[in-house]
Design an enzyme around this catalytic site. Structure first.
Site, PDB file in Angstrom:
ATOM      1  N   ASP A 311      19.330 -45.391  29.936  1.00 43.62           N
ATOM      2  CA  ASP A 311      18.332 -45.950  29.034  1.00 43.62           C
ATOM      3  C   ASP A 311      18.960 -46.016  27.635  1.00 43.62           C
ATOM      4  O   ASP A 311      20.107 -45.617  27.422  1.00 43.62           O
ATOM      5  CB  ASP A 311      17.029 -45.133  29.078  1.00 43.62           C
ATOM      6  CG  ASP A 311      15.824 -45.954  28.587  1.00 43.62           C
ATOM      7  OD1 ASP A 311      16.024 -47.002  27.952  1.00 43.62           O
ATOM      8  OD2 ASP A 311      14.674 -45.534  28.831  1.00 43.62           O
TER       9      ASP A 311
HETATM   10  C1  BGC Z   1      12.845 -47.896  27.289  1.00 40.56           C
HETATM   11  C2  BGC Z   1      13.073 -48.620  28.601  1.00 40.56           C
HETATM   12  C3  BGC Z   1      13.472 -50.042  28.325  1.00 40.56           C
HETATM   13  C4  BGC Z   1      14.715 -50.043  27.452  1.00 40.56           C
HETATM   14  C5  BGC Z   1      15.268 -51.425  27.168  1.00 40.56           C
HETATM   15  C6  BGC Z   1      13.997 -48.085  26.328  1.00 40.56           C
HETATM   16  O1  BGC Z   1      13.721 -47.583  25.074  1.00 40.56           O
HETATM   17  O2  BGC Z   1      12.669 -46.525  27.553  1.00 40.56           O
HETATM   18  O3  BGC Z   1      11.913 -48.560  29.395  1.00 40.56           O
HETATM   19  O4  BGC Z   1      13.702 -50.720  29.533  1.00 40.56           O
HETATM   20  O5  BGC Z   1      14.395 -49.423  26.219  1.00 40.56           O
HETATM   21  O6  BGC Z   1      14.489 -52.130  26.293  1.00 40.56           O
END
Ligand code: BGC
Length: 754
Positions: A311
């Site tokens: 993430d």
């Molecule tokens: C979130 C994810 C998301 C990713 C990309 C992160 O901050 O936890 O769920 O897919 O960002 O945008």
């Protein structure tokens, strides 16, 4: 190097050059594994690490899209990333939606470089959060958020909405969607509650699988109008002990396997192509550094063979936040050895230098790198990117068709949940004079929630001009002369309560659109589940003239409304119903739609009592040593209708089964009211005594049916032995002999497992 190996490498080089320079890659029947291995053999370490790197669009852009400016790619940064650093993946929008043409330009400029200006021509895989429709595409179809979709209790809504999302996402040239959220929401404070399918593992599993099937379609190769799904966030993200996003969770293995693992396991069985890793820390170990979870469980036990993407910035955070790594290099080592394939860095390229150094110093083997790169290349192959890196078909239907809008409307109508309706105040008549007030009354963000046109969803200027607020739809429905609007309060401050009191005098019915400011992740952290005082005071002011009050709830999570529930005649839970949410709510208010949504979570009455429906008996013990302590505001699975249903004739095909047998349960449901309506028939199981304290009941089946007045239907459920199991002493699923009960509506039947 031994002579045999030299010959092999030369041969590979020759074959790779041959098929990459011809159309053989695209057309030949050569097995994907062989193609990928041949390509891998040709790659330098630096090129391999490039494939494992994911940057965000902002990192290669010079200007943001806004009401005044157009998004612009920075060609120097883009070339540095794609050509010099071999970056294999880009994600996200720069916090704004783009038009179809703009997306095509973004994708074309990336793929032109990747496929024509790099030595091996490997296409980039672009990923995005199209989590309730492709809201980063202007004029796309925006659906209700997952929590609302779960409230429909109809997996078909989830499948269809995800299929449409896939079509619209792919039409913009993006083949990878960071969705669905498979986290099970058992901590109402958590800021991503609304992104989930609720608190129950069975419901989340059914909806999660439907979402994956809708996005990916059938088979291992993804069609040109589908996308790869991404199950997230593996594993244990949704129950931080403090309730705050990305803070430590303590989840014993039994609980992890019982409540949080099942949707991920089912997603892998359904062929989910990618998995995003939980940013948080579980049992003291940040999941990005947890080899036991990322390799032992995810790969070895569950057999996941797709791509595990980190993430946002989470490898660096092993050093800067979690402090299990003394520097960034150490963080990269922990994450790669734990099992991460791709790093969402997402701004910097330091990951690459660290990883290269780790391999060169012998701290990570090149074969470990090959493992990840092989998965990434296969992923690109399955997406068809080697055949068509641009991934979009300009002649395809434009997003936002009337059929896809209709699917969004239907889902919203099926989701709205009627929680209270004293003296049948609803449905309203169009003759009544209405006062509408509250922060949700004239707000588009309140209806959409976050992840809408921007990350937090609060920039109303970026919403399509065609979207309508509750006030606008209401004006159309009953005529402006019968509607007064007074803002009353914002999300957290009083604006003018006297104006509300005055207006209430001239109204027959008062609608208060109670709303929580859309927010998500760290920006959605709250310290108290109680609805902000300003809105409590607003509801009290609305009541001052003694006119009936209807609460419309637009919330990120269940906010405590215990103080204002008793004096409100009707309460409608609207979740985040999406782009046609206002229309759906008004249809329910006026009876054009008979409400059929049911809560996919337990609505708490007190901040300190947030037990789930599937709690243990001991959790309901009260101060007087009686058993009444579990009394939420509304139970899981609850929702009223404008008609009534009667349950009868609960039958089991046998009341004694072997623990490997299937049990068939049937029940008759009759519409005994005067209106056509939909009912969610819910089947629960209760294991009366077990070696691990059993829960009071757990959901094991559901079906949504629609009946005319006086019509009845028999509904049959097949209960697999798995549904009777629980995670036992040794952390493995077992079925224990003994007495069980089946509960459907008010009916209960006993059976014994031998
Ligand atoms: C979130 C994810 C998301 C990713 C990309 C992160 O901050 O936890 O769920 O897919 O960002 O945008």
């Amino acid at each position: 190097m031994k002579t045999g190996k030299i010959v092999y490498v030369l041969l590979c080089n020759f074959v790779v050059s041959w098929f990459l320079c011809s159309s053989v890659w695209a057309n030949s029947a050569i097995d994907m594994d062989i193609k990928v291995d041949m390509l891998l053999a040709k790659m330098t370490l630096r090129e391999k690490i490039g494939q494992m790197t994911q940057l965000t669009l902002k990192a290669i852009s010079s200007q943001k899209e806004s009401a005044q400016t157009r998004h612009q790619i920075d060609s120097v940064k883009l070339k540095q990333a794609i050509v010099d650093h071999h970056v294999g993946s880009i994600l996200n929008s720069w916090d704004a939606s783009l038009t179809l043409e703009q997306w095509h330009q973004v994708i074309s400029s990336i793929q032109d470089l990747a496929t024509k200006q790099t030595r091996l021509g490997i296409p980039v895989v672009y990923g995005i959060d199209a989590v309730h429709g492709h809201h980063f595409l202007k004029n796309a179809t925006v659906f209700p958020h997952n929590l609302a979709l779960a409230a429909t209790w109809d997996p078909e809504h989830v499948r269809i909405s995800n299929q449409i999302t896939a079509i619209e996402t792919r039409a913009s040239g993006i083949p990878w969607n960071f969705s669905p959220v498979l986290d099970v929401a058992r901590q109402p404070l958590w800021s991503r509650f609304f992104e989930t399918f609720g608190e129950d593992r069975y419901l989340v599993t059914k909806m999660g699988v439907a979402a994956i099937q809708g996005q990916q379609g059938e088979g291992r190769v993804i069609a040109g109008d589908r996308v790869a799904a991404c199950g997230k966030h593996f594993l244990g993200y949704s129950v931080p002990l403090s309730g705050k996003d990305r803070t430590p969770a303590w989840i014993p293995e039994r609980q992890m396997r019982e409540y949080f693992l099942p949707p991920f396991k089912a997603a892998i069985e359904a062929g989910v192509m990618t998995m995003m890793i939980n940013s948080g820390d579980v049992n003291g170990i940040p999941v990005h550094a947890n080899k036991h979870l990322l390799t032992g469980l995810l790969r070895d036990e569950l057999g996941f063979d797709g791509v595990a993407v980190s993430d946002w910035e989470d490898i660096i955070k092993l050093h800067t936040v979690h402090r299990v790594a003394s520097d960034e290099r150490h963080a990269v080592k922990l994450a790669i050895l734990a099992g991460i394939d791709m790093s969402m860095t997402p701004y910097t390229l330091s990951f690459q230098d660290h990883l290269q150094d780790l391999v060169q110093q012998g701290e990570i083997t090149e074969s470990r790198i090959d493992e990840s790169v092989r998965r990434i290349l296969k992923f690109k192959y399955r997406l068809g990117l080697f055949d068509n890196p641009y991934s979009f078909d300009k002649s395809a239907a434009k997003p936002g068709s009337s059929e896809s809008f209709k699917a969004s409307k239907n889902a919203a109508e099926d989701a709205i949940t009627l929680l209270k309706n004293v003296d049948n105040l609803l449905p309203l008549t169009t003759r009544s004079r209405i006062l509408i007030t509250g922060p949700g009354a004239a707000s588009l963000p309140a209806l959409h929630g976050s992840w809408s046109y921007t990350w937090q969803g609060t920039d109303e200027a970026l919403y399509p001009k065609t979207s309508q607020t509750l006030l606008q739809v209401l004006n159309k429905k009953v005529g402006e002369d019968k509607v007064q609007y007074v803002a009353g309060a914002s999300y957290s401050s009083v604006i003018d309560l006297d104006a509300v009191r005055r207006a209430a005098e001239n109204a027959d019915v008062i609608l208060v659109a109670v709303a929580e400011k859309p927010s998500v992740e760290q920006l959605g952290i709250i310290e108290d589940l109680r609805l902000p005082n300003a809105q409590i005071e607003l509801v009290k002011a609305a009541r001052s003239a003694g006119k009936p009050v209807v609460l419309i709830l637009l919330e990120n999570r269940p906010m405590i409304i215990r103080e204002i529930e008793p004096g409100s005649q009707s309460i409608v839970m609207a979740y985040h119903p999406g782009m046609f949410g206002a229309q759906a709510i008004v249809k329910v208010l006026y009876g054009d739609v008979n409400p059929s949504g049911k809560l996919p979570f337990t609505y708490p009455r007190y901040s300190g009592s947030t037990e789930t429906y599937d709690h243990k008996v001991s959790e309901s013990q009260d101060l007087a040593y009686a058993w009444t302590a579990f009394r939420p505001q509304w139970p899981f699975g609850f929702g009223l209708s404008y008609t009534r249903f009667e349950y009868s004739d609960l039958r089991l095909d046998s009341n004694e089964i072997n623990k490997d047998n299937r049990l068939l349960v049937s029940v008759t449901v009759k519409n005994i009211g005067k209106r056509r309506g939909k009912e969610v028939v819910q089947l629960y199981l209760r294991d009366l005594y077990a070696s691990i304290t059993p829960v009071v009941k757990k959901l094991a089946g559901f079906e949504k049916i629609e009946l005319d007045p006086l019509q009845s239907q028999e509904v049959t459920f097949a209960i697999d032995p798995e549904a009777l199991s629980f995670i036992g002493m040794d952390n493995k699923a077992i079925v224990e002999p003994g007495q069980f009960q089946v509960l459907v509506g008010p009916l209960v039947a006993d059976f014994w497992v031998k």
